[in-house]
Design a protein around this motif. Structure first.
Motif, PDB file in Angstrom:
ATOM      1  N   ASP A  52     -14.458  19.815 -17.873  1.00  0.00           N
ATOM      2  CA  ASP A  52     -12.473  20.420 -17.574  1.00  0.00           C
ATOM      3  C   ASP A  52     -12.607  19.457 -16.174  1.00  0.00           C
ATOM      4  N   ASP A  53     -13.476  19.336 -15.535  1.00  0.00           N
ATOM      5  CA  ASP A  53     -12.995  18.860 -14.455  1.00  0.00           C
ATOM      6  C   ASP A  53     -13.401  16.571 -14.745  1.00  0.00           C
ATOM      7  N   GLY A  54     -14.041  16.614 -15.441  1.00  0.00           N
ATOM      8  CA  GLY A  54     -14.282  15.167 -15.593  1.00  0.00           C
ATOM      9  C   GLY A  54     -13.943  13.790 -14.520  1.00  0.00           C
ATOM     10  N   LEU A  55     -15.347  14.728 -13.962  1.00  0.00           N
ATOM     11  CA  LEU A  55     -15.659  13.771 -12.753  1.00  0.00           C
ATOM     12  C   LEU A  55     -16.671  12.301 -12.585  1.00  0.00           C
ATOM     13  N   LEU A  56     -17.048  12.245 -14.162  1.00  0.00           N
ATOM     14  CA  LEU A  56     -18.037  11.192 -13.758  1.00  0.00           C
ATOM     15  C   LEU A  56     -17.449  10.239 -14.451  1.00  0.00           C
ATOM     16  N   ASN A  57     -15.812   9.973 -15.074  1.00  0.00           N
ATOM     17  CA  ASN A  57     -14.813   9.144 -15.420  1.00  0.00           C
ATOM     18  C   ASN A  57     -14.346   8.570 -14.229  1.00  0.00           C
ATOM     19  N   PRO A  58     -14.070   7.263 -14.599  1.00  0.00           N
ATOM     20  CA  PRO A  58     -14.621   6.625 -16.067  1.00  0.00           C
ATOM     21  C   PRO A  58     -15.867   5.549 -16.111  1.00  0.00           C
ATOM     22  N   VAL A  59     -16.596   5.352 -17.067  1.00  0.00           N
ATOM     23  CA  VAL A  59     -17.735   5.533 -17.361  1.00  0.00           C
ATOM     24  C   VAL A  59     -17.808   3.615 -17.320  1.00  0.00           C
ATOM     25  N   PRO A  60     -18.352   3.520 -16.404  1.00  0.00           N
ATOM     26  CA  PRO A  60     -18.722   1.800 -17.647  1.00  0.00           C
ATOM     27  C   PRO A  60     -19.127   1.389 -18.530  1.00  0.00           C
ATOM     28  N   VAL A  61     -19.241   0.683 -19.326  1.00  0.00           N
ATOM     29  CA  VAL A  61     -20.535   0.725 -20.510  1.00  0.00           C
ATOM     30  C   VAL A  61     -19.719  -1.025 -19.964  1.00  0.00           C
ATOM     31  N   LEU A  62     -21.249  -1.594 -20.366  1.00  0.00           N
ATOM     32  CA  LEU A  62     -21.595  -2.910 -20.228  1.00  0.00           C
ATOM     33  C   LEU A  62     -21.432  -4.229 -21.478  1.00  0.00           C
ATOM     34  N   ARG A  63     -20.783  -4.879 -20.327  1.00  0.00           N
ATOM     35  CA  ARG A  63     -20.506  -6.044 -21.888  1.00  0.00           C
ATOM     36  C   ARG A  63     -20.860  -7.816 -21.250  1.00  0.00           C
ATOM     37  N   PHE A  64     -22.099  -8.334 -22.236  1.00  0.00           N
ATOM     38  CA  PHE A  64     -22.377  -9.629 -22.143  1.00  0.00           C
ATOM     39  C   PHE A  64     -21.748 -10.646 -22.881  1.00  0.00           C
ATOM     40  N   ARG A  65     -22.363 -11.465 -22.570  1.00  0.00           N
ATOM     41  CA  ARG A  65     -21.791 -12.384 -23.597  1.00  0.00           C
ATOM     42  C   ARG A  65     -22.834 -13.781 -23.593  1.00  0.00           C
ATOM     43  N   CYS A  66     -22.212 -14.721 -24.559  1.00  0.00           N
ATOM     44  CA  CYS A  66     -23.720 -15.345 -24.892  1.00  0.00           C
ATOM     45  C   CYS A  66     -23.134 -17.280 -24.797  1.00  0.00           C
ATOM     46  N   SER A  67     -23.965 -17.560 -23.896  1.00  0.00           N
ATOM     47  CA  SER A  67     -23.501 -18.839 -23.371  1.00  0.00           C
ATOM     48  C   SER A  67     -23.353 -19.857 -24.329  1.00  0.00           C
ATOM     49  N   THR A  68     -23.793 -19.354 -25.392  1.00  0.00           N
ATOM     50  CA  THR A  68     -23.628 -20.898 -26.922  1.00  0.00           C
ATOM     51  C   THR A  68     -22.540 -20.113 -27.799  1.00  0.00           C
TER      52      THR A  68
END
Length: 177
Positions: A52-68
């Motif tokens: 109801d309170d949504g205190l943890l929003n926004p939740v980060p989701v990590l991204r990774f990038r391939c150098s190749t």
């Protein structure tokens, strides 16, 4: 590459891990080219806290990038469902009610969800049930004793939560929601 990480079943654990040990999310290799040169490439945010309170929003989701190959990927904790707004526990409650014989309308009313959402989840399980059953039975021999789809999922939920079953299916290369 596996999209779901077998860790962090709660949002609080995920948030601590993002702050303290983000390397725990780093894939071993790129899912596209197989290169092991993946670098953290920031994050995107999701609204994952359905309280109801949504205190943890926004939740980060990590991204990774391939150098190749320069493509990006993201890794989700066990508590977040890919491509769905509701978390795994709500989806498991819906599926359990339907498996024990509740109607779509009754299930939607009891859990306060849209009838169309419940119907979509039920159809999704019916559409992918045979493939999912094959992979789960291959991994967990005890599930092979289930005589039909209903018995299989009830046995599966006795053994593990839906999030874990979906993580195993993701590990086997199946497209989970």
């Amino acid at each position: 590459m596996h999209r779901i990480v077998f860790a962090f079943p709660a949002l609080e654990q995920h948030l601590r891990a993002v702050r303290s040990t983000p390397q725990s999310y780093r894939p071993d290799a790129c899912g596209h080219c197989g290169s092991a040169c993946l670098w953290c490439h920031g994050c995107y945010h999701r609204k994952a806290d359905r309280s109801d309170d949504g205190l943890l929003n926004p939740v980060p989701v990590l991204r990774f990038r391939c150098s190749t190959c320069r493509r990006t990927c993201s890794r989700l904790p066990l508590c977040l469902c890919p491509r769905r707004w509701y978390d795994w526990t709500v989806q498991q409650q819906v599926l359990l009610l339907l498996l024990i014989g509740a109607s779509l309308r009754r299930t939607a009313a009891v859990l306060g969800l849209s009838y169309y959402t419940v119907r979509r989840w039920w159809r999704w399980l019916q559409m992918h049930g045979v493939t999912f059953a094959f992979h789960l039975r291959s991994r967990f021999a005890g599930l092979g004793r289930a005589t039909d789809t209903r018995a299989l999922w009830l046995a599966c939920f006795d053994r593990m939560p839906l999030c874990e079953a979906m993580a195993w299916l993701d590990h086997d290369g199946q497209d989970v929601p």
